[in-house]
Write a protein that holds these residues in place. Structure first.
Motif, short mmCIF file in Angstrom:
data_model
loop_
_atom_site.label_atom_id
_atom_site.label_comp_id
_atom_site.label_asym_id
_atom_site.label_seq_id
_atom_site.Cartn_x
_atom_site.Cartn_y
_atom_site.Cartn_z
N VAL A 45 -6.67 2.54 -2.76
CA VAL A 45 -7.55 2.11 -1.67
C VAL A 45 -6.86 1.00 -0.89
CG1 VAL A 45 -9.77 1.07 -1.07
CG2 VAL A 45 -9.62 2.70 -2.97
N ASP A 46 -6.68 1.21 0.41
CA ASP A 46 -6.19 0.17 1.31
C ASP A 46 -7.39 -0.72 1.63
OD1 ASP A 46 -5.26 -1.42 3.35
OD2 ASP A 46 -4.64 0.24 4.65
N SER A 47 -7.40 -1.94 1.13
CA SER A 47 -8.56 -2.81 1.32
C SER A 47 -8.76 -3.21 2.78
CB SER A 47 -8.41 -4.08 0.48
OG SER A 47 -7.38 -4.91 1.01
N ASN B 293 -14.19 3.05 0.63
CA ASN B 293 -13.63 3.23 1.97
C ASN B 293 -14.69 3.08 3.06
OD1 ASN B 293 -10.86 3.56 1.45
ND2 ASN B 293 -11.17 5.69 0.85
N VAL C 27 -14.08 5.86 -4.73
CA VAL C 27 -13.11 5.61 -3.65
C VAL C 27 -13.74 5.89 -2.29
CG1 VAL C 27 -10.97 6.45 -2.61
CG2 VAL C 27 -11.05 5.92 -5.04
N ASP C 28 -14.50 6.96 -2.18
CA ASP C 28 -15.20 7.26 -0.92
C ASP C 28 -16.15 6.12 -0.54
OD1 ASP C 28 -13.91 9.68 -0.66
OD2 ASP C 28 -15.57 10.86 -1.49
N LYS D 21 -15.71 -0.99 2.90
CA LYS D 21 -14.70 -1.96 3.34
C LYS D 21 -14.79 -2.23 4.84
CE LYS D 21 -10.79 1.23 4.07
NZ LYS D 21 -9.53 1.75 3.47
N THR D 22 -15.35 -1.29 5.59
CA THR D 22 -15.49 -1.49 7.04
C THR D 22 -16.59 -2.50 7.35
OG1 THR D 22 -17.08 0.33 7.32
CG2 THR D 22 -14.74 0.88 7.45
N TYR E 59 0.83 -1.21 0.00
CA TYR E 59 0.00 0.00 0.00
C TYR E 59 0.87 1.25 0.00
CZ TYR E 59 -3.10 3.67 1.76
OH TYR E 59 -3.78 4.85 1.95
#
Length: 281
Positions: A112-114, A147, A143-144, A150-151, A95
């Motif tokens: 994007v950090d997965s 992010n 991207v927003d 992904k949570t 990353y």
């Protein structure tokens, strides 16, 4: 146009990437004295064949800044935007390398950090493909969305053996021996970007039940991508698990895919594992 670049830690290989219309940048794997490009000249099945045969654990190299720079340069040459989804920053320096390379492209490249790996990263990539194909959102908006989403990802797996955790130095030989003697089956999860033990049971049946309890606790959002997975040379354990845990799926989806785990996670868990990655409800 928005292009998607994905690393092979997602367990998406070159053929599948082409079918999906995305770009793949492979991790490099060293087995013995030979280096392979993950998912390009070494399939997931071939990886497990070599893993089982070898006395040494394969070594996976992070993707360096130079390799990202080369791909970003080619992908943005026509003025296109690029979104790169990569392996969790807590598991690899990939990353950071991608972010450094992206700085040269004046906002045309977003990373994007997965916060995940394997099937967890895969389903985030599948969601990204859907968003890009819909054409409603800009690269920044996608991207927003990624992010945020992904949570909501949970990736849970039941391990078939402790041998490879022992080989990698993640548990002691004594713990591994005791675990194998009493048929201890651990359940692991990728949590906050790291692989963590979340439970353990004695025997395969109780292990499968424990895995189902965790999945049921979080709840699968079947409107989003999900990925049942297995490791090794056969999917028989996953097939049996899907049948035994049908209450989780029946009436909620008409199709259950089966994906083979690749080298990034496979090196550490070995063959015989089963798992599911999904977005929570």
């Amino acid at each position: 146009m928005i292009k998607l670049l994905v690393d092979s830690a997602s367990d998406i290989d070159l053929t599948e990437a082409r079918d999906l219309g995305i770009e793949l940048i492979p991790m490099l794997i060293t087995i013995g004295e030979k280096e392979y490009s993950d998912g390009v000249d070494l399939s997931h099945k071939e990886f497990f064949e070599k893993l089982i045969e070898s006395d040494e654990l394969p070594q996976t190299s992070q993707i360096n800044e130079c390799r990202f720079d080369e791909r970003f340069s080619a992908l943005t040459a026509n003025g296109d935007d690029v979104i790169a989804i990569v392996l969790s920053s807590k598991l690899s320096g990939t990353y950071d390398c991608a972010c450094r390379a992206a700085q040269k492209y004046d906002g045309k490249v977003r990373v994007v950090d997965s916060l995940n790996a394997s099937a967890g990263e895969r389903i985030l990539c599948m969601h990204a493909v859907k968003l890009i194909n819909e054409g409603r959102l800009s690269a920044a908006e996608i991207v927003d969305e990624l992010n945020i989403k992904k949570t909501k990802i949970r990736f849970l797996a039941l391990l078939g053996t402790l041998e490879y955790l022992k080989r990698g130095g993640r548990i002691s030989s004594v713990v591994a021996f005791a675990g194998e003697m009493f048929s201890i089956k651990p359940v692991v999860s990728v949590t906050d970007g790291e692989v963590k033990l979340v439970g353990k049971a004695m025997g395969s049946k109780r292990g499968s039940n424990l895995l189902s309890q965790f999945i049921d606790k979080y709840g699968v959002n079947f409107d989003m991508p999900f990925a049942p997975v297995y490791s090794g040379l056969t999917d028989e354990f996953l097939t049996k698990y899907i049948t035994d845990s049908e209450k989780l799926w029946v009436g909620k989806t008409d199709y259950l895919p089966k994906y083979l785990i690749g080298s990034t996670i496979g090196t550490h868990i070995g063959p015989g594992a089963i798992g599911v990655a999904f977005f929570t409800e």
